[in-house]
Scaffold this motif. Structure first.
Motif, PDB file in Angstrom:
ATOM      1  N   ALA A 199     -25.240  33.064   9.559  1.00  0.00           N
ATOM      2  CA  ALA A 199     -23.999  32.662  10.220  1.00  0.00           C
ATOM      3  C   ALA A 199     -23.079  33.859  10.424  1.00  0.00           C
ATOM      4  O   ALA A 199     -22.432  33.989  11.478  1.00  0.00           O
TER       5      ALA A 199
ATOM      6  N   CYS B 250     -22.393  26.528   9.057  1.00  0.00           N
ATOM      7  CA  CYS B 250     -21.059  26.300   9.645  1.00  0.00           C
ATOM      8  C   CYS B 250     -19.978  27.004   8.843  1.00  0.00           C
ATOM      9  O   CYS B 250     -19.114  27.699   9.395  1.00  0.00           O
TER      10      CYS B 250
ATOM     11  N   ALA C 299     -17.081  25.459  14.385  1.00  0.00           N
ATOM     12  CA  ALA C 299     -17.823  25.482  13.124  1.00  0.00           C
ATOM     13  C   ALA C 299     -17.209  24.527  12.109  1.00  0.00           C
ATOM     14  O   ALA C 299     -17.931  23.818  11.386  1.00  0.00           O
TER      15      ALA C 299
ATOM     16  N   ILE D 196     -19.627  30.871   9.065  1.00  0.00           N
ATOM     17  CA  ILE D 196     -18.871  31.384  10.212  1.00  0.00           C
ATOM     18  C   ILE D 196     -17.381  31.459   9.886  1.00  0.00           C
ATOM     19  O   ILE D 196     -16.654  32.319  10.388  1.00  0.00           O
TER      20      ILE D 196
ATOM     21  N   ASN E  80     -21.817  35.093  14.016  1.00  0.00           N
ATOM     22  CA  ASN E  80     -20.386  35.207  14.296  1.00  0.00           C
ATOM     23  C   ASN E  80     -20.034  36.607  14.784  1.00  0.00           C
ATOM     24  O   ASN E  80     -19.241  36.771  15.722  1.00  0.00           O
TER      25      ASN E  80
ATOM     26  N   MET F  93     -14.518  29.886  17.724  1.00  0.00           N
ATOM     27  CA  MET F  93     -15.678  29.876  16.826  1.00  0.00           C
ATOM     28  C   MET F  93     -15.374  29.093  15.551  1.00  0.00           C
ATOM     29  O   MET F  93     -16.176  28.272  15.097  1.00  0.00           O
ATOM     30  N   SER F  94     -14.190  29.340  14.988  1.00  0.00           N
ATOM     31  CA  SER F  94     -13.817  28.663  13.741  1.00  0.00           C
ATOM     32  C   SER F  94     -13.638  27.167  13.957  1.00  0.00           C
ATOM     33  O   SER F  94     -14.043  26.356  13.122  1.00  0.00           O
TER      34      SER F  94
ATOM     35  N   CYS G  62     -17.969  20.853  13.021  1.00  0.00           N
ATOM     36  CA  CYS G  62     -19.359  20.508  12.709  1.00  0.00           C
ATOM     37  C   CYS G  62     -19.567  20.399  11.206  1.00  0.00           C
ATOM     38  O   CYS G  62     -20.216  19.458  10.718  1.00  0.00           O
ATOM     39  N   GLY G  63     -19.007  21.352  10.445  1.00  0.00           N
ATOM     40  CA  GLY G  63     -19.166  21.328   8.997  1.00  0.00           C
ATOM     41  C   GLY G  63     -18.517  20.111   8.366  1.00  0.00           C
ATOM     42  O   GLY G  63     -19.086  19.488   7.455  1.00  0.00           O
TER      43      GLY G  63
END
Length: 408
Positions: free
Chosen positions: A266, A323, A286, A326, A270, A282-283, A289-290
């Motif tokens: 990850a 996830c 992620a 990242i 990233n 990106m954060s 999803c996490g």
């Protein structure tokens, strides 16, 4: 570059990588030995063994805020030497421990000591390089650092095949001593006297106050603490889960290493994509999803699968850790964003508060371990959901960002 008598670039990268890896090695190499340490030294309960990990985090959290300002005043090398000396003393106490409290004193000193080399190795890079050169140095060093959580438990397990758990501390002692000698013989001072600042508690207090006044800095510091808190809960209970609950035995390092590899992957993804999509986007993706994965896994566990099949657990961990991997670097960068004018002290303050928050939350999760996955699943679901809500609050109040072709 600040000086002409620096070691070759490859050697310097290797020195930085080994130095910053000391903390991870001190944590992960211990995991296979926790049951033996607790049993031999008379820990009172099954979950007390987790303190061997959490106490090191406590020392790390408290010391981070001190090394940076001290090194700004006296130079990087004396401060690094002091950190190594404290770490070596902690190793000796742990080797000689005759009871569990004595072991915890040694681990506390290891955390206090390791905080110095960890922080000041990065400061040395900043002293000597800037811009793309600095990014290249740190990227290469971190690529080596990523390997440590993958191989460290296997190293600890390998030592246990031929010797007792005290030998693992002996290995840490030898590696730290070699790294210290390497610094002494090959690495010159990177902060010349004309650039040094007087040590000031007032400067630290002002940085703390400014961090708390900044909604962005404080918000992302808390969010980073929440996410890493769930991960600390996993770290402290991983040995019990894999070796005892699932009977993995000597295969524990294999499972742990696979999950560490997911986090490392990850980080590399990233690093490649963050300049294209920006660290906020990106954060956000992620974290969403996490959090979704963690809530779904908690529902599955709470619905009667308190000890799910190992394949299900690994599938969840691999996806969720990717996830969350990242998020670690991005959240730290987002917290630092409004504090560039006090970057050195602010980094220490943010790092310290993040570690304190994660230690408190992770200790609660770890100490709640009851022979099932429910406490850990609950911790990941609650903390990731809270993190998502807090990030949405921070970004909603940020207001429109200036139009620019550069992603933050």
């Amino acid at each position: 570059m600040a000086q002409a008598n620096l070691p070759p670039r490859r050697e310097f990268v290797a020195l930085v990588a080994v130095t910053i890896s000391l903390v991870a090695l001190s944590i992960d190499a211990m995991l296979p030995a926790l049951a033996q340490i607790a049993g031999e030294l008379g820990a009172r309960s099954e979950n007390d063994r987790q303190a061997v990990i959490s106490v090191l985090f406590l020392g790390l959290a408290g010391a981070q805020m001190i090394y940076g300002p001290i090194s700004d005043s006296i130079g990087r090398k004396p401060a690094i030497y002091a950190g190594f000396a404290i770490f070596l003393a902690g190793c000796l106490i742990s080797i000689a421990a005759i009871n569990f409290p004595m072991m915890l004193v040694g681990r506390l000193l290891q955390g206090i000591g390791a905080a110095g080399p960890r922080i000041l190795a990065v400061a040395m890079v900043r002293d000597q390089y800037h811009g793309n050169a600095m990014a290249s140095i740190m990227s290469t060093a971190m690529a080596v650092f990523i390997l440590v959580p993958i191989i460290a438990p296997a190293l600890g397990q390998f030592v246990l095949l031929f010797a007792g758990w005290r030998t693992i501390f002996g290995v840490l002692l030898v590696l730290a001593a070699i790294t210290l000698v390497w610094h002494v013989l090959r690495q010159p001072e990177t902060l010349p006297s004309e650039r040094r600042l007087p040590f000031s508690l007032r400067r630290i207090a002002q940085a703390i106050a400014e961090t708390f006044r900044s909604r962005i800095a404080l918000g992302y510091t808390i969010v980073a603490g929440l996410i890493f808190g769930a991960f600390v809960g996993y770290l402290t209970s991983s040995q019990q889960i894999f070796q005892e609950l699932y009977g993995a035995g000597r295969l524990f390092p294999l499972y742990f290493g696979a999950l560490a590899l997911s986090i490392g992957a990850a980080s590399l993804v990233n690093a490649r994509l963050v300049m294209k999509f920006g660290m906020r986007r990106m954060s956000s993706v992620a974290l969403q999803c996490g959090a979704a994965l963690s809530v779904l896994f908690w529902i599955y566990v709470a619905a009667g699968h308190a000890v799910p099949p190992l394949s299900v657990l690994m599938a969840y961990f691999l996806a969720a850790f990717f996830c969350f991997g990242i998020l670690f670097g991005n959240f730290n960068a987002l917290a630092m964003e409004p504090l560039g004018h006090i970057a050195g002290v602010a980094a220490a303050v943010i790092g310290s508060f993040t570690t304190f928050i994660s230690l408190a939350l992770g200790s609660v999760i770890g100490s709640s371990y009851d022979g099932t996955l429910l406490p850990l699943a609950t911790g990941f679901a609650v903390l990731s959901t809270l993190s998502l809500a807090l990030v949405m609050f921070i970004e909603r109040r940020r207001g429109p960002r200036p139009a620019s072709g550069v992603h933050p």
